[in-house]
Scaffold this active site. Structure first.
Site, PDB file in Angstrom:
ATOM      1  N   GLU A  55      50.103  39.173  33.631  1.00  0.00           N
ATOM      2  CA  GLU A  55      50.084  37.759  34.032  1.00  0.00           C
ATOM      3  C   GLU A  55      49.498  37.298  35.200  1.00  0.00           C
ATOM      4  OE1 GLU A  55      52.535  39.976  33.358  1.00  0.00           O
ATOM      5  OE2 GLU A  55      54.472  39.384  32.930  1.00  0.00           O
ATOM      6  N   CYS A  94      55.180  38.216  39.504  1.00  0.00           N
ATOM      7  CA  CYS A  94      54.462  37.226  38.740  1.00  0.00           C
ATOM      8  C   CYS A  94      55.371  36.067  38.613  1.00  0.00           C
ATOM      9  CB  CYS A  94      54.345  37.914  37.322  1.00  0.00           C
ATOM     10  SG  CYS A  94      53.004  39.235  37.077  1.00  0.00           S
TER      11      CYS A  94
HETATM   12  N1  THU Z   1      53.703  44.856  33.997  1.00  0.00           N
HETATM   13  C1  THU Z   1      53.301  43.833  33.491  1.00  0.00           C
HETATM   14  O1  THU Z   1      51.644  43.742  33.336  1.00  0.00           O
HETATM   15  N2  THU Z   1      53.631  42.607  33.765  1.00  0.00           N
HETATM   16  C2  THU Z   1      55.108  42.561  33.805  1.00  0.00           C
HETATM   17  O2  THU Z   1      55.761  41.458  34.275  1.00  0.00           O
HETATM   18  C3  THU Z   1      55.574  43.766  33.769  1.00  0.00           C
HETATM   19  C4  THU Z   1      55.093  45.202  34.238  1.00  0.00           C
HETATM   20  C5  THU Z   1      52.959  46.065  34.047  1.00  0.00           C
HETATM   21  C6  THU Z   1      52.666  46.837  35.422  1.00  0.00           C
HETATM   22  C7  THU Z   1      52.507  48.180  34.875  1.00  0.00           C
HETATM   23  O3  THU Z   1      51.140  48.388  34.575  1.00  0.00           O
HETATM   24  C8  THU Z   1      53.127  48.445  33.553  1.00  0.00           C
HETATM   25  O4  THU Z   1      53.639  47.175  33.054  1.00  0.00           O
HETATM   26  C9  THU Z   1      54.512  49.315  33.687  1.00  0.00           C
HETATM   27  O5  THU Z   1      55.325  48.786  34.895  1.00  0.00           O
END
Ligand code: THU
Length: 141
Positions: A55, A94
């Site tokens: 995000e 985020c």
């Molecule tokens: N992650 C995201 O990209 N967005 C979120 O809102 C939650 C978590 C990613 C971060 C990390 O690379 C993986 O998911 C596991 O936490």
């Protein structure tokens, strides 16, 4: 752009996820007022805290291109190489970045498993009583 199409964009974005440490691939597609869509994926790092969520990747791409008029974001996430089985909610950091640029009652967060299966929330529902730029406004002398 309809929700379904935005989810498709997020699924495309997810294909670029760099997640060798968690194995959890996330994609996001951010819709702006002029119809532009910015895609983002999570980008991990051997120094774990340096990881960027999908995000924020999408939002930072938009801001860096001069676009801060955010209307909606679609998010898809799940184990890499598999179809998402659950709805992926945005993390707290985020949500805070969203609060910087988005109207709490109007900005829509679309959490999807597929273009046919998704939930929609507003930012205000996911981050009530946000610390937002308004709080920093000071009386001018
Ligand atoms: N992650 C995201 O990209 N967005 C979120 O809102 C939650 C978590 C990613 C971060 C990390 O690379 C993986 O998911 C596991 O936490």
């Amino acid at each position: 752009m309809r929700n379904k199409e935005l989810v498709r964009e997020a699924l495309e974005a997810r294909k670029q996820s760099y997640c060798p440490y968690s194995g959890f691939a996330v994609g996001a597609a951010l819709l702006c007022g002029d119809g532009t869509v910015f895609r983002g994926c999570n980008i991990e790092n051997a120094a774990y805290p340096a990881t960027n969520c999908a995000e924020r990747t999408a939002m930072f791409k938009a801001v860096s291109e001069g676009n801060t008029d955010f209307r909606a974001i679609a998010i898809v996430g799940g184990p890499k190489g598999k179809e998402p089985k659950d709805f992926c909610a945005p993390c707290g950091v985020c949500r805070q970045v969203m609060a910087e640029f988005c109207h709490p009652k109007e900005f829509q967060i679309i959490m999807a498993k597929s273009p046919e299966d998704y939930q929609v929330c507003t930012l205000g529902e996911l981050l009530p009583k946000a610390f937002s730029p308004k709080i920093l406004e000071v009386e001018q002398g």
